[in-house]
Motif scaffolding. Structure first.
Motif, PDB file in Angstrom:
ATOM      1  N   ASN A  97      -2.370   1.180   4.310  1.00 39.26           N
ATOM      2  CA  ASN A  97      -1.205   1.799   4.923  1.00 39.26           C
ATOM      3  C   ASN A  97      -1.480   3.257   5.250  1.00 39.26           C
ATOM      4  O   ASN A  97      -1.945   4.029   4.406  1.00 39.26           O
ATOM      5  CB  ASN A  97      -0.004   1.685   3.984  1.00 39.26           C
ATOM      6  N   GLU A  98      -1.169   3.618   6.486  1.00 36.85           N
ATOM      7  CA  GLU A  98      -1.456   4.960   6.996  1.00 36.85           C
ATOM      8  C   GLU A  98      -0.810   6.049   6.137  1.00 36.85           C
ATOM      9  O   GLU A  98       0.412   6.088   5.955  1.00 36.85           O
ATOM     10  CB  GLU A  98      -0.967   5.093   8.437  1.00 36.85           C
ATOM     11  N   ALA A  99      -1.669   6.914   5.573  1.00 36.57           N
ATOM     12  CA  ALA A  99      -1.248   8.099   4.804  1.00 36.57           C
ATOM     13  C   ALA A  99      -0.361   7.754   3.610  1.00 36.57           C
ATOM     14  O   ALA A  99       0.415   8.608   3.150  1.00 36.57           O
ATOM     15  CB  ALA A  99      -0.551   9.113   5.712  1.00 36.57           C
ATOM     16  N   PHE A 100      -0.459   6.539   3.092  1.00 39.25           N
ATOM     17  CA  PHE A 100       0.351   6.135   1.943  1.00 39.25           C
ATOM     18  C   PHE A 100      -0.141   6.878   0.700  1.00 39.25           C
ATOM     19  O   PHE A 100      -1.320   6.834   0.360  1.00 39.25           O
ATOM     20  CB  PHE A 100       0.250   4.631   1.733  1.00 39.25           C
ATOM     21  N   SER A 101       0.752   7.575   0.054  1.00 42.08           N
ATOM     22  CA  SER A 101       0.381   8.319  -1.151  1.00 42.08           C
ATOM     23  C   SER A 101       1.573   8.394  -2.086  1.00 42.08           C
ATOM     24  O   SER A 101       2.703   8.036  -1.730  1.00 42.08           O
ATOM     25  CB  SER A 101      -0.073   9.739  -0.788  1.00 42.08           C
ATOM     26  N   ASP A 102       1.307   8.879  -3.284  1.00 39.29           N
ATOM     27  CA  ASP A 102       2.384   9.090  -4.263  1.00 39.29           C
ATOM     28  C   ASP A 102       2.521  10.569  -4.609  1.00 39.29           C
ATOM     29  O   ASP A 102       2.843  10.938  -5.735  1.00 39.29           O
ATOM     30  CB  ASP A 102       2.140   8.258  -5.525  1.00 39.29           C
ATOM     31  N   ILE A 103       2.286  11.436  -3.615  1.00 45.36           N
ATOM     32  CA  ILE A 103       2.464  12.865  -3.879  1.00 45.36           C
ATOM     33  C   ILE A 103       3.911  13.179  -4.235  1.00 45.36           C
ATOM     34  O   ILE A 103       4.190  14.192  -4.884  1.00 45.36           O
ATOM     35  CB  ILE A 103       2.024  13.724  -2.673  1.00 45.36           C
ATOM     36  N   THR A 104       4.831  12.302  -3.840  1.00 44.13           N
ATOM     37  CA  THR A 104       6.249  12.516  -4.147  1.00 44.13           C
ATOM     38  C   THR A 104       6.559  12.277  -5.624  1.00 44.13           C
ATOM     39  O   THR A 104       7.686  12.500  -6.064  1.00 44.13           O
ATOM     40  CB  THR A 104       7.124  11.592  -3.282  1.00 44.13           C
ATOM     41  N   ASP A 105       5.569  11.820  -6.404  1.00 42.69           N
ATOM     42  CA  ASP A 105       5.765  11.658  -7.843  1.00 42.69           C
ATOM     43  C   ASP A 105       5.633  12.978  -8.595  1.00 42.69           C
ATOM     44  O   ASP A 105       5.906  13.038  -9.794  1.00 42.69           O
ATOM     45  CB  ASP A 105       4.730  10.669  -8.411  1.00 42.69           C
ATOM     46  N   PHE A 157     -10.039  13.838   3.444  1.00 42.00           N
ATOM     47  CA  PHE A 157      -8.725  14.415   3.164  1.00 42.00           C
ATOM     48  C   PHE A 157      -7.935  14.530   4.461  1.00 42.00           C
ATOM     49  O   PHE A 157      -8.418  15.104   5.450  1.00 42.00           O
ATOM     50  CB  PHE A 157      -8.877  15.797   2.526  1.00 42.00           C
ATOM     51  N   ALA A 158      -6.729  13.968   4.477  1.00 37.97           N
ATOM     52  CA  ALA A 158      -5.776  14.111   5.586  1.00 37.97           C
ATOM     53  C   ALA A 158      -6.300  13.550   6.902  1.00 37.97           C
ATOM     54  O   ALA A 158      -5.836  13.939   7.969  1.00 37.97           O
ATOM     55  CB  ALA A 158      -5.367  15.572   5.766  1.00 37.97           C
ATOM     56  N   GLY A 159      -7.245  12.639   6.855  1.00 43.11           N
ATOM     57  CA  GLY A 159      -7.772  12.022   8.064  1.00 43.11           C
ATOM     58  C   GLY A 159      -8.950  11.127   7.734  1.00 43.11           C
ATOM     59  O   GLY A 159      -9.385  11.025   6.587  1.00 43.11           O
ATOM     60  N   GLY A 160      -9.492  10.470   8.758  1.00 39.75           N
ATOM     61  CA  GLY A 160     -10.644   9.606   8.541  1.00 39.75           C
ATOM     62  C   GLY A 160     -10.271   8.197   8.148  1.00 39.75           C
ATOM     63  O   GLY A 160     -10.923   7.584   7.294  1.00 39.75           O
ATOM     64  N   THR A 161      -9.231   7.650   8.782  1.00 37.63           N
ATOM     65  CA  THR A 161      -8.762   6.300   8.460  1.00 37.63           C
ATOM     66  C   THR A 161      -9.890   5.277   8.525  1.00 37.63           C
ATOM     67  O   THR A 161     -10.069   4.465   7.608  1.00 37.63           O
ATOM     68  CB  THR A 161      -7.642   5.891   9.436  1.00 37.63           C
ATOM     69  N   ALA A 162     -10.660   5.300   9.603  1.00 37.15           N
ATOM     70  CA  ALA A 162     -11.708   4.294   9.782  1.00 37.15           C
ATOM     71  C   ALA A 162     -12.779   4.401   8.708  1.00 37.15           C
ATOM     72  O   ALA A 162     -13.392   3.396   8.332  1.00 37.15           O
ATOM     73  CB  ALA A 162     -12.329   4.422  11.164  1.00 37.15           C
ATOM     74  N   LEU A 168      -6.651 -17.865   4.029  1.00 38.31           N
ATOM     75  CA  LEU A 168      -6.667 -16.673   4.879  1.00 38.31           C
ATOM     76  C   LEU A 168      -7.188 -15.468   4.114  1.00 38.31           C
ATOM     77  O   LEU A 168      -6.714 -15.160   3.022  1.00 38.31           O
ATOM     78  CB  LEU A 168      -5.258 -16.370   5.391  1.00 38.31           C
ATOM     79  N   PHE A 169      -8.190 -14.800   4.697  1.00 35.73           N
ATOM     80  CA  PHE A 169      -8.526 -13.443   4.279  1.00 35.73           C
ATOM     81  C   PHE A 169      -8.119 -12.531   5.424  1.00 35.73           C
ATOM     82  O   PHE A 169      -8.603 -12.686   6.555  1.00 35.73           O
ATOM     83  CB  PHE A 169     -10.006 -13.258   3.979  1.00 35.73           C
ATOM     84  N   HIS A 170      -7.270 -11.579   5.131  1.00 35.04           N
ATOM     85  CA  HIS A 170      -6.697 -10.753   6.194  1.00 35.04           C
ATOM     86  C   HIS A 170      -6.700  -9.284   5.799  1.00 35.04           C
ATOM     87  O   HIS A 170      -6.460  -8.927   4.640  1.00 35.04           O
ATOM     88  CB  HIS A 170      -5.256 -11.178   6.481  1.00 35.04           C
ATOM     89  N   TYR A 171      -6.948  -8.409   6.803  1.00 36.37           N
ATOM     90  CA  TYR A 171      -6.931  -6.963   6.602  1.00 36.37           C
ATOM     91  C   TYR A 171      -6.100  -6.345   7.717  1.00 36.37           C
ATOM     92  O   TYR A 171      -6.365  -6.576   8.904  1.00 36.37           O
ATOM     93  CB  TYR A 171      -8.358  -6.415   6.660  1.00 36.37           C
ATOM     94  N   THR A 172      -5.096  -5.562   7.338  1.00 34.32           N
ATOM     95  CA  THR A 172      -4.267  -4.823   8.306  1.00 34.32           C
ATOM     96  C   THR A 172      -4.400  -3.335   8.056  1.00 34.32           C
ATOM     97  O   THR A 172      -4.362  -2.878   6.905  1.00 34.32           O
ATOM     98  CB  THR A 172      -2.793  -5.239   8.202  1.00 34.32           C
ATOM     99  N   THR A 173      -4.543  -2.583   9.130  1.00 30.12           N
ATOM    100  CA  THR A 173      -4.451  -1.123   9.074  1.00 30.12           C
ATOM    101  C   THR A 173      -3.190  -0.725   9.826  1.00 30.12           C
ATOM    102  O   THR A 173      -3.075  -0.967  11.025  1.00 30.12           O
ATOM    103  CB  THR A 173      -5.674  -0.466   9.739  1.00 30.12           C
ATOM    104  N   THR A 174      -2.224  -0.134   9.122  1.00 31.56           N
ATOM    105  CA  THR A 174      -0.952   0.223   9.756  1.00 31.56           C
ATOM    106  C   THR A 174      -1.075   1.570  10.458  1.00 31.56           C
ATOM    107  O   THR A 174      -2.108   2.246  10.383  1.00 31.56           O
ATOM    108  CB  THR A 174       0.183   0.300   8.728  1.00 31.56           C
ATOM    109  N   ILE A 175       0.017   1.977  11.121  1.00 30.00           N
ATOM    110  CA  ILE A 175      -0.056   3.215  11.911  1.00 30.00           C
ATOM    111  C   ILE A 175       1.242   4.042  11.852  1.00 30.00           C
ATOM    112  O   ILE A 175       1.243   5.205  12.249  1.00 30.00           O
ATOM    113  CB  ILE A 175      -0.387   2.870  13.378  1.00 30.00           C
ATOM    114  N   GLN A 176       2.335   3.491  11.339  1.00 32.79           N
ATOM    115  CA  GLN A 176       3.639   4.161  11.483  1.00 32.79           C
ATOM    116  C   GLN A 176       3.649   5.580  10.923  1.00 32.79           C
ATOM    117  O   GLN A 176       4.179   6.497  11.543  1.00 32.79           O
ATOM    118  CB  GLN A 176       4.754   3.356  10.804  1.00 32.79           C
TER     119      GLN A 176
END
Length: 636
Positions: free
Chosen positions: A256-264, A297-302, A410-418
């Motif tokens: 998931n794009e930029a998914f983090s728990d910094i809000t913890d 850090f903060a980029g480099g999804t691929a 099924l083996f499946h991989y999704t990269t989200t973008i929202q």
């Protein structure tokens, strides 16, 4: 009288040779640009606004021409060779863009065998007109060389082979120096205006093939590891794996794009938890949770995709910054291939463009059976400018339904973008009202906005996690869900948001208690009841030997999933990764973490770590083996 004696010859002063070289270099450059997919007038229009591009495209052609003119002592013969070479490369670039939406790179010279195999795979359209013009112009130059001669330079010492070699060597030296300095400059390359800087074929078309080709000589480097021995690496790779298939469970991985728990962080004050599903899973008996240490850090999804799916580590490819998906140009071992060997249907979804990060080609090299990008998705749902996580959850549920109907696993991989940056107030529309973010520390207006917009995306990401868990929990088919983030969010220049939050992410690495905190994102591995029963969940998790804090390198996550589902020994490569993970659960450049959570930094005395040499040897083997996969391993 011989035929060559009957051909009339024109003898020109010696100074006409360099003048002719300049004019011919310009003509060859124009022909190379004419061969490209873009109309020549469109390219020249770009050049008129950025005149330096004219020099940058013609200079390497001219220097190469001058080198050959000196060597052959005939400027037209030299131009004929250069025209044939540059024209062939330009036509090959046009064909490659048409066939694979990717330009010709210098590294393609090392792939001539693969190119020969690919010729029979694709339905290739050869631009007969361009080929004919290049061949005709080459013939004209050869004829001109037979008719037009120039007198030698008026320095007797330079009229023989010494002069030829000195002239050729000097020209080539200048060309190499230019490629290593001027053409290597990313600042210069990025200073030119283009319609889409992320679409490499478009950049080649607009800035000119000769310039971009020369620039690529020094980009996306891969360093040869110390002590690399191809035969030794091949022997490691040839060791027998286990026989038989792993457990028959569906595996769904969502990055998931930029998914983090910094809000913890304790500085946040929440009336309503933005991550209720993640937090609930942290105490779920059928879940394993922790953090993955990602490459950037903060980029480099691929790069994170690459690390997870291949087990090769982006940050170890080169001492310089590189892009993992841009160094891939051959079939690689990956999770897709392991599951494919077990008869799974394998797929990759991404609601973005297939050319971005060259994913269309890279996932084929990874062995994915099916790839689906935004232009193949129907009735896309957007929140602001990006496709929603909720829409992608529906896509994944449908994929699992279809696999079940077809009697397939099924083996499946999704990269989200929202939740992709930028986190500006207008991201979801000018009138969108964001729930407020309250903290115990004062925030600037810029950071307040960044956090409110980013946290809205995190809520939707967590809702996606909850939706998938609820959907899979009700299924009779066994399903393992792996959900994680690709990197931390960008919260302003110079880590402004992290500074105002008092986060250790804003500290210099040597001042942090946790040297990896800039790279840690949460992960969840969860099994529905059917999968937990089939896998004997508690035993399987215990045998993973994860560190107490649950933190592992992203490069080990995929291998851990294979082991969890009974496939950890099916290939020597992934078996080795799981062995290394037990020795050093996190490896990031020259720092690694031990299973007890302590860190071994480069400046720490080796004698303080009894098994340091064993770990260092294993890491070096990892680097060498990775290099073998990228450069030499043949996978049909």
């Amino acid at each position: 009288m011989k035929l060559r004696d009957r051909i009339p010859r024109i003898m020109l002063p010696w100074w006409c040779a360099p003048l002719a070289a300049v004019l011919l270099a310009g003509a060859i450059t124009l022909l190379a640009l004419w061969c490209q997919p873009n109309a020549l007038r469109a390219v020249l229009k770009v050049f008129r606004g950025q005149e330096l591009l004219i020099v940058l495209n013609a200079l390497p052609v001219g220097l190469l021409l001058l080198a050959l003119a000196c060597l052959l002592r005939n400027v037209f013969y030299g131009a004929a060779v250069v025209n044939l070479v540059v024209g062939a490369l330009s036509i090959a670039n046009c064909i490659k863009i048409e066939v694979r939406d990717e330009p010709v790179f210098p590294r393609d010279f090392a792939l001539l065998k693969e190119v020969g195999s690919a010729m029979g795979t694709y339905d290739i359209y050869f631009p007969v007109g361009s080929i004919a013009v290049v061949v005709l112009f080459t013939a004209v130059l050869v004829l001109a060389g037979a008719v037009i001669k120039t007198r030698p330079v008026p320095v007797r010492a330079l009229q023989g082979w010494l002069g030829r070699l000195l002239g050729c060597g000097a020209s080539m030296a200048v060309l190499v120096a230019a490629i290593l300095t001027v053409y290597a400059s990313n600042d210069l390359y990025n200073s030119f205006r283009v319609s889409n800087a992320y679409y490499i074929p478009s950049v080649f078309n607009e800035l000119g093939f000769p310039y971009c080709f020369c620039h690529q000589f020094t980009t996306y480097p891969v360093d040869r590891p110390e002590g690399f021995d191809r035969d030794a690496a091949e022997a490691w790779d040839s060791a027998p794996g286990s026989t038989g298939e792993g457990a028959a469970v569906n595996v769904i991985m969502v990055m998931n794009e930029a998914f983090s728990d910094i809000t913890d962080s304790e500085v946040f004050v929440w009336e309503e938890d933005p991550l209720p599903n993640l937090h609930a899973m942290q105490s779920d008996p059928h879940a394993v949770t922790g953090h993955v240490v990602v490459p950037g850090f903060a980029g480099g999804t691929a790069n994170t995709e690459f690390d997870v799916l291949t087990g090769i580590q982006t940050n170890a490819l080169s001492a310089a910054t590189t892009s993992s998906f841009r160094v891939v140009n051959r079939n690689l071992d990956s999770l897709f291939r392991v599951f494919d060997e077990d008869g799974y249907h394998t797929s990759f979804f991404h609601p973005g463009d297939d050319w971005f990060y060259n994913r269309e080609n890279v996932y084929r090299w990874f062995g994915a059976e099916e790839t689906v990008f935004a232009d193949q998705m129907e009735d896309l749902e957007y929140k602001g400018r990006w496709v929603t996580d909720d829409y992608m959850a529906g896509m994944i549920e449908t994929a699992l339904d279809e696999a079940a109907e077809d009697g397939e696993l099924l083996f499946h991989y999704t990269t989200t973008i929202q939740n992709h940056m930028s986190y500006t107030a207008d991201k979801y529309g000018a009138d969108y009202v964001y729930p407020p973010v309250t903290t115990t520390v004062p925030l600037s207006d810029e950071v307040q906005t960044l956090l409110e917009v980013y946290t809205e995306g995190v809520r939707d990401a967590d809702a996606m996690l909850g939706r998938l868990q609820d959907s899979f929990a009700d299924r009779s088919e066994p399903v393992v869900l792996v959900f994680f983030g690709d990197h931390l969010p960008y919260l302003g220049d110079n880590q402004l948001g992290y500074q105002e939050l008092g986060s250790p992410v804003a500290l210099a690495e040597e001042d942090r208690e946790d040297p990896f905190c800039s790279y840690e994102t949460p992960y969840v591995i969860w099994a529905n009841d059917a999968a937990a029963e089939l896998l004997d969940w508690d035993r399987a998790v215990e045998e993973l030997d994860l560190p107490e804090n649950g933190t592992i390198s992203a490069s080990f996550l995929g291998a851990a999933v294979l082991e969890l589902t009974g496939r950890g020994e099916q290939t020597p490569w992934f078996a080795f990764l799981n062995e290394l993970r037990r020795m050093a659960p996190v490896v990031q450049k020259k720092t690694y973490m031990l299973p007890d959570g302590t860190y071994r930094r480069p400046q720490d005395p080796a004698e303080d770590f009894p098994n340091d040499q064993q770990v260092q040897d294993a890491i070096l083997q990892w680097r060498q083996w990775s290099y073998y996969h990228l450069r030499y391993k043949e996978i049909p």
